[in-house]
Each structure stands twice: as C-alpha cells, then as structure tokens.
Scaffold this motif. Structure first.
Motif, PDB file in Angstrom:
ATOM      1  N   GLN A  53      54.164  53.205  42.483  1.00 17.50           N
ATOM      2  CA  GLN A  53      54.643  54.070  43.548  1.00 17.50           C
ATOM      3  C   GLN A  53      54.177  55.480  43.233  1.00 17.50           C
ATOM      4  N   SER A  55      54.695  59.435  44.197  1.00 22.85           N
ATOM      5  CA  SER A  55      55.748  60.260  44.787  1.00 22.85           C
ATOM      6  C   SER A  55      55.251  61.055  45.982  1.00 22.85           C
ATOM      7  N   VAL A  56      56.046  61.019  47.061  1.00 23.60           N
ATOM      8  CA  VAL A  56      55.742  61.874  48.206  1.00 23.60           C
ATOM      9  C   VAL A  56      56.576  63.147  48.127  1.00 23.60           C
ATOM     10  N   ARG A  57      57.365  63.270  47.057  1.00 22.58           N
ATOM     11  CA  ARG A  57      58.257  64.416  46.940  1.00 22.58           C
ATOM     12  C   ARG A  57      57.828  65.374  45.850  1.00 22.58           C
ATOM     13  N   GLN A  58      57.104  64.887  44.866  1.00 27.95           N
ATOM     14  CA  GLN A  58      56.683  65.788  43.808  1.00 27.95           C
ATOM     15  C   GLN A  58      55.237  65.522  43.420  1.00 27.95           C
ATOM     16  N   ALA A  59      54.515  66.611  43.261  1.00 28.60           N
ATOM     17  CA  ALA A  59      53.078  66.519  43.035  1.00 28.60           C
ATOM     18  C   ALA A  59      52.752  65.688  41.801  1.00 28.60           C
ATOM     19  N   THR A 266      50.415  52.391  58.942  1.00 21.61           N
ATOM     20  CA  THR A 266      51.480  53.375  59.054  1.00 21.61           C
ATOM     21  C   THR A 266      51.962  53.807  57.670  1.00 21.61           C
ATOM     22  N   ARG A 269      48.678  55.623  55.820  1.00 17.77           N
ATOM     23  CA  ARG A 269      48.118  56.845  56.388  1.00 17.77           C
ATOM     24  C   ARG A 269      49.177  57.826  56.842  1.00 17.77           C
ATOM     25  N   GLU A 270      50.113  57.336  57.658  1.00 21.65           N
ATOM     26  CA  GLU A 270      51.083  58.272  58.222  1.00 21.65           C
ATOM     27  C   GLU A 270      52.127  58.685  57.186  1.00 21.65           C
ATOM     28  N   ASN A 271      52.622  57.704  56.432  1.00 23.89           N
ATOM     29  CA  ASN A 271      53.693  58.022  55.496  1.00 23.89           C
ATOM     30  C   ASN A 271      53.184  58.325  54.098  1.00 23.89           C
ATOM     31  N   ARG A 272      51.906  58.123  53.862  1.00 23.97           N
ATOM     32  CA  ARG A 272      51.282  58.336  52.561  1.00 23.97           C
ATOM     33  C   ARG A 272      52.014  57.611  51.437  1.00 23.97           C
ATOM     34  N   LEU A 273      52.576  56.451  51.750  1.00 26.09           N
ATOM     35  CA  LEU A 273      53.192  55.629  50.717  1.00 26.09           C
ATOM     36  C   LEU A 273      52.110  54.682  50.210  1.00 26.09           C
TER      37      LEU A 273
END
Lengths: 311, 431
Positions: A53, A55-59, A266, A269-273
C-alpha cells in the motif's frame, strides 16, 4: 534417423551435443529476454505493487500488506458487482456478435455484384475508434434530442420516453448494442475466412444426396465453421471481459454498467491507490486468463477434432 | 541438525526467512498513517518576487476562454525581464489531473505553476509536491473573497492562490417561470407545466457531488466538517435526497438529467423545452447566442426552504507553485500580477470568468460585460468549498454514487445516507 534414435545416441556425442546446446541457448536467449522484458516484468511489477500500500496521506510512505489488497477486493461488493456486470455484458454481446457475424458472413459469401465493395464497407464500424463511436451512440440515445429517441417518439413506438442511459438494464442494452455494432463485422470477417476454405465438393455431394439448404447448413457448414467461430468467440470474450471505453464514455459505470477494468482504473488513476488498483488489475487479468484457459480446453478439443474430421 | 541440511534446502530456508523478515520490516516501516503533511514543506518567501527574472511555465487545462494567453502576454508587458509561457497539459479536468500527477511524481521541473482545481490542494500538499504559500497569502488575503481563499487551505496552511472562482447559477425562462427564492419554490413551479422543468447535472460524476452539495449546504447540512469529522448522516441529507428523488419522479426535473453533464444540460435547455437550468456562469454567453437570447433571467442559487441561508459549492482554479520549480520567485511575481484588483477586472471583462476580488464585481466596465455580476457575487459569497481532504476523489465518489442510486430508484434515501457516511469513513481510513 528418428528423434528417438537421436536421443539414444546422446551420451556418445556428449561434447558435441553440449556445444550445440549452448549455441541453441545463445540463439534463443535474445527472444527469451525480450519476452521476459515485455511480458513477465510488467506483470511481475504489478504483482509486486499489489502486495503493498502506498500512502495517499503522507509523501513517500509505503508498507507491505501481503494479500490484504486481494482479500479486501474479494470481500467488497464493488468487485463482485463489477464481476457480474462484466460477465453479463460479455455473454450478451459475444453471443449476439457470433450469431449476427455468422449471418453476415453467409451473406457476404454469396456471389453478387459489388461483393468486394460490400466486404470492405462492412468493416467500417470496426475501423472507427471505440470512444468516437461511443460518443455517437450517446448522442443518438440522448433523451430529448437524440436520433433514436426522437424517431421512436415520432413513430409512436415504445421506448421514445425512456432515458436509455439513465436506467439499469436499458443502459446495459445500449452498451451491448454499441459493442455488437462495432465488432460483429470483425466476427463476420473471421467466419468468412472459415467459410472460404470449405471445399465446394462437400456441398455438391450434399446436393446430390438431396439435402435441403437448412440441413446442409446445420450438418455441413456449421460443423466445418466451428474452428473459425470458436476462434472468434475466444477473441471476443477476452476483449469483452476487459471492456472499459464503452461504459466509461456512455455511463461512467452508473446503472449497473461498471466493468472490472473501470473499477481498477478508478482505484489506480482517480484515487491513486496504487496497491489496491494493481490488485484489481491482477484479479481482472486472472479472470480473463481463467476464462481463456477454459475456452481452449473445451473448444481447443473442438478445433482439433474438426481439423481431424477435415483430414 | 542445521548442518545436516542439504545446501539447496538451506538456501531456500534462508531466503524464506529473509523474505518474511523483510515483510515484517516493511510492515513496521509503514506505521500508522499520519493525517497531516510533512511540516517540513518549504514555504515561498514573499520577497523572492522582487527582482525576479527569467522564464516560467504555467501548466493547466485547455485555454478555451483565452484567459491564460491574455494573462501571460500582459504579464510580460508589465515585467519585461520575465517571460511566462502557458502549456496545455490536458483537455479535460480528469486528463489534466493525471498529467499533473505524472509530472509531480516524476519531480519534473517543466512546470513552475500548476493550475489546480479547487479540490486538489490537500492531496498534492500531502505528497510534498507544492510550496507552502501561507506567507504570501497572508499579505494578499484581504483583497480576496474569503470563501475563495478557503479552497486553498489545508492543515492550517495555504497551498495555492485563487485565480478565478466559480459558482452555480439558476437560469429561468422569462414569461414561463418565476425567479426562484427557494429550491422548494423552484421545484413546485417546475412541476406545474411540462415546459417548466428543471435540468441539472446528475450523471454519476463529480458534477453530481456539486449539485447535491449545493442543496445540502443550502438546507444547512454538511458532508465533512472542518475537523474532518463525517457529518453527512443527518436529517438534512435524507431530506435533500428525498426532495431530489421526488423531483425526478413527479417531473420537476427531467428524468434525463441522470445522463447529463454540463454540456448536455446546456444543450437540452437550449431546445426551449425547459423552464429552469442549473449551470455555471459561462453558459450565459452561450445562451445569448441561441434563440433564447434575452429571454432568460439569471439568479443566484436559492436557499432550500427559506429557513437557512442560501448556499452553494465553489468551483474555480487556483495557482500552485511546484515544489520542483527552478524559478519560484518569478512564479510568485506572476501570481501577484494575476491577482491584482486591476487584472481581476480583465478576468471578468475579457474572459467572462468570476474574479476572486470583490471590488471587481461592482466595476462599471465589468457590469457592462457581465450584467449578472451582482447575482454571481451573491452565489460566490454564499458558496462553500467541497470537503478538503487528500482523499477527496474517494469522498466525492462516495457521494455521487450513492446520490445517483437514490435518483435512479435503486436505493432509499435512508440506505444511501448511511452508505455515504460509511464510504466516506472508509475513504478517510485510506493509508
């Protein structure tokens, strides 16, 4: 000298054999490496991504999660509804394409004036970009101004006041229609090629035996066409299970039309997960693989049997 | 025992141990997800704009109105030592976002300024992709409409500067329907005759989130509060969902809206078969080129039922400075130029976009070019930002998918409300 004898002699010519084998390895190596780079590396990389995984919250933060992304996907309603919808789409579109494509091929196989031109024209829908044709279909089914709805209303036929792309069922129908319109000609072309290798003698013999047109079709044409039809079915099913552009343009996945590929898109690309999306891509890939393996096991026998019969 | 292990198996055992260890190590590294971006993000120095020179590149979407062409040209004229170039990196907002993300992920130095949709800042800030513009914004904040500055705010810092803003408007057909004071009134009037209907954007996409939140905010509800708490599971949400679904059922809104985005809405309204249209300000100019020219009124978004204040959702575009910019001083000079009250007038006069500077709306020249400036200002000032979160795309999906399922009749307002809250919480729990 048969190959068995060759094998038996192997130990005696060991030195020579080894040199030859080394040469063979060297000759094959470039293509093996290429295959590895083109096929295995991207898939391997996607698998690697799907076990993590990001992180979409921390670089720059990532963690290894094993099969969690897969378990999450497989326990989610979204994956299974996309799975069901994709298979519904594939079943409906492929079966219609096979029937219509075969019918088109039979017509194109008859002798008439302008046949060459028609054979070219028939392929036109297949040459048009799917996204472009999807936008055209969207415009045609537009509720107030669309061609289809306006004509249906004008003729007083049912369907004129339906919001085609806004309702479950109807939306899927339009997507299936758009796909059939585009790819039935492709199936027709494959089947036509199959038709042309059936020798005339078989038909002449059937005619002498007093076979009607229908029985000739059922007992001669169709069995001999089987390999071509099966091939078309494999191609089309694999494509249909990966469908993305039609629902993306026509409904954005609303009203029961979200496909497996759209779901993966989705997330990626959109959620960058990246991890979750890669897991969905791999699941889609495995599904398509599984279906093609089943096809080849079943129909592969068919192809071989048909080929033997022909001999 | 270990010594008697065959070499091959020993190697295997070793690699298994190594893999497991690595997995544990990596899992350990992950730790719990932090909710805030790195506090080490560099801030721009307001003084760096003074004496800046050289070239900068602004990357954004298709320049349909010519606003970026005009601004870059005027900037060079006013500052001959600097040259700004605008590069189109995508024709749709989705594409533009993908292209922006790709450049930032690759630490590309190509773009100094990125044009940012008002919902992007938190996500990009969390990835350390943007320079902190707080010191600059503190200086110019006073000349901006407060709600527009809010769209650049995340975690107590400003990550962008607004360039132009946007808010929904109601277009109503003169002679057919009255200008609405409340949504309730609008829906009632729309149901009276077949030609009175309302068209808006309810396809399953970002636009539906905006259309729904406009009603929810006007009804006094909210989706996620300032602290990031999910507040969507409320009576207001249920009421608005029921209201919208009933509107489609009883013909206040045409059923076809479920397939409409902005352009489809505009085209349907241009056919003359409808009474009301909810759309953005750019429609004004286009509508005046059709047979409906002069036959429609413009009003700000109404309140829900007269009990709470009228509200809406802010759109528009902000300037963000890339963390990888080689000339952030000139980038800042450009932003300063584009947000001056003087240039903000041109934004409205020459390109029909909504200025972020309040004074511009009462300027006589602007009023001449944009007769609905007063209504637009009312809509902008009442509007609020969408939820500000690094996982906004997922939050928006949670909203529009569930709203769509209520409108299409496949879920009840109650079910959808609960699901929405659940889905937003899941999104917020993303690593």
């Amino acid at each position: 000298m048969t190959s068995a004898q060759k094998l038996a002699e192997r130990p005696r010519t060991f030195g020579y054999d080894r040199a030859e084998r080394r040469l063979a390895v060297r000759m094959v190596a470039p293509s093996l490496i290429l295959m590895f780079l083109v096929a295995a590396v991207p898939i391997g990389y996607a698998v690697w991504l799907s076990l993590h995984q990001y992180s979409v919250r921390q670089a720059g933060l990532s963690r290894f999660v094993g099969l969690d992304n897969y378990l999450d996907a497989l326990s989610s309603g979204a994956w299974w509804s996309a799975f069901g919808q994709t298979f519904t789409f594939a079943a409906a579109s492929v079966s219609l394409e096979l029937v219509l494509g075969t019918a088109m091929a039979l017509l194109l196989n008859m002798t008439f004036r302008g046949r060459g031109l028609l054979r070219t024209l028939v392929l036109l829908p297949y040459a048009i970009l799917t996204v472009v044709s999807a936008i055209t279909w969207q415009t045609m089914f537009e509720p107030t101004l669309g061609l289809v709805t306006t004509v249906l209303r004008g003729l007083g036929l049912p369907g004129g006041d339906i919001v085609w792309l806004g309702e479950s069922g109807y939306a899927m129908a339009v997507i299936v229609l758009a796909d059939v319109w585009k790819t039935a000609p492709f199936v027709a072309l494959l089947v036509l090629a199959g038709l042309q290798v059936i020798p005339d003698e078989v038909y002449e013999a059937a005619e002498l035996d007093g076979s009607t047109k229908w029985t000739t079709f059922i007992n001669i044409t169709l069995p001999l066409l089987k390999p071509a039809i099966v091939l078309a079915a494999i191609f089309r099913t694999m494509d249909a299970l990966r469908v993305f552009d039609l629902p993306f343009v026509l409904t954005r996945g609303a009203n029961g039309t979200e496909s497996m590929s759209m779901l993966a898109y989705t997330e990626l690309r959109e959620n960058r997960l990246v991890g979750e999306g890669s897991a969905l891509s791999i699941l889609t890939f495995l599904t398509v693989m599984a279906v093609s393996v089943i096809y080849i096991r079943f129909a592969g026998g068919n192809i071989r049997a048909a080929a033997q019969e022909k001999q | 025992m270990k010594a008697s292990m065959p070499a091959g198996r020993r190697r295997l055992a070793k690699s298994v141990v190594a893999t497991v260890a690595m997995g544990v190590l990596l899992a350990g590294c992950g730790g719990s997800p932090a909710a805030t971006p790195n506090s080490t993000a560099a801030a721009v120095d307001p003084k760096s704009a003074e004496g800046a020179k050289g070239d900068i590149t602004i990357c954004g979407g298709k320049d349909a109105s010519g606003i970026h062409k005009n601004t870059t040209a005027a900037f060079h004229k006013a500052n001959p030592t600097m040259n700004a170039k605008y590069v189109e990196i995508g024709s749709s907002t989705d594409q533009q976002r993908t292209q922006t993300v790709q450049r930032l992920e690759g630490k590309s130095t190509e773009c100094d300024i990125f044009m940012m949709d008002v919902t992007w800042a938190p996500e990009f800030a969390a990835q350390n992709w943007l320079l902190d513009q707080t010191p600059v914004m503190e200086k110019i904040k006073d000349r901006l409409i407060p709600s527009t500055a809010q769209t650049a705010l995340y975690d107590g810092k400003y990550w962008a500067t607004p360039f132009y803003t946007n808010a929904g408007l109601i277009y109503s057909a003169k002679g057919k329907v009255a200008k609405p004071a409340t949504w309730q009134e609008l829906y009632a009037e729309a149901a009276k005759a077949p030609g009175n209907g309302l068209v808006y954007q309810a396809q399953q996409y970002e636009g539906l989130t905006v259309n729904f939140l406009e009603l929810l905010y006007s009804a006094g509800g909210e989706a996620v509060n300032d602290k990031g708490e999910v507040k969507i599971d409320s009576p207001e949400t249920r009421e608005v969902l029921r209201f919208m679904a009933d509107g489609i059922k009883n013909g206040s809104a045409d059923r076809a809206v479920m397939t409409y985005k902005e352009d489809e809405t505009r085209l349907a309204y241009e056919s003359g078969n409808f009474g009301y249209e909810r759309n953005w300000p750019h429609v004004y100019r286009l509508l005046n080129k059709t047979k409906l020219a002069g036959k429609f009124d413009v009003s700000p978004l109404p309140s829900f039922d007269g009990k709470s204040a009228a509200s809406g959702v802010l759109g528009g575009w902000n300037f963000a400075i890339s963390a990888f910019s080689q000339n952030s001083g000139a980038a800042l000079a450009y932003i300063n130029f584009a947000t001056t009250p003087e240039w903000q007038k041109h934004v409205a006069m020459d390109n029909s976009q909504a200025p972020v500077n309040e004074a511009a709306y009462s300027d006589p020249e602007v009023l001449k070019a944009m007769p609905f400036a007063k209504e637009l200002l009312a809509s902008v000032k009442g509007a609020k930002p969408r939820p500000q979160s690094p996982v906004y795309p997922q939050i928006s999906q949670a909203i529009y998918k569930n709203v769509h399922s209520v409108l299409s009749g496949s879920a009840s307002a109650d079910e959808a409300t609960k699901k929405m809250a659940e889905d937003i919480k899941t999104a917020q729990d993303s690593f």
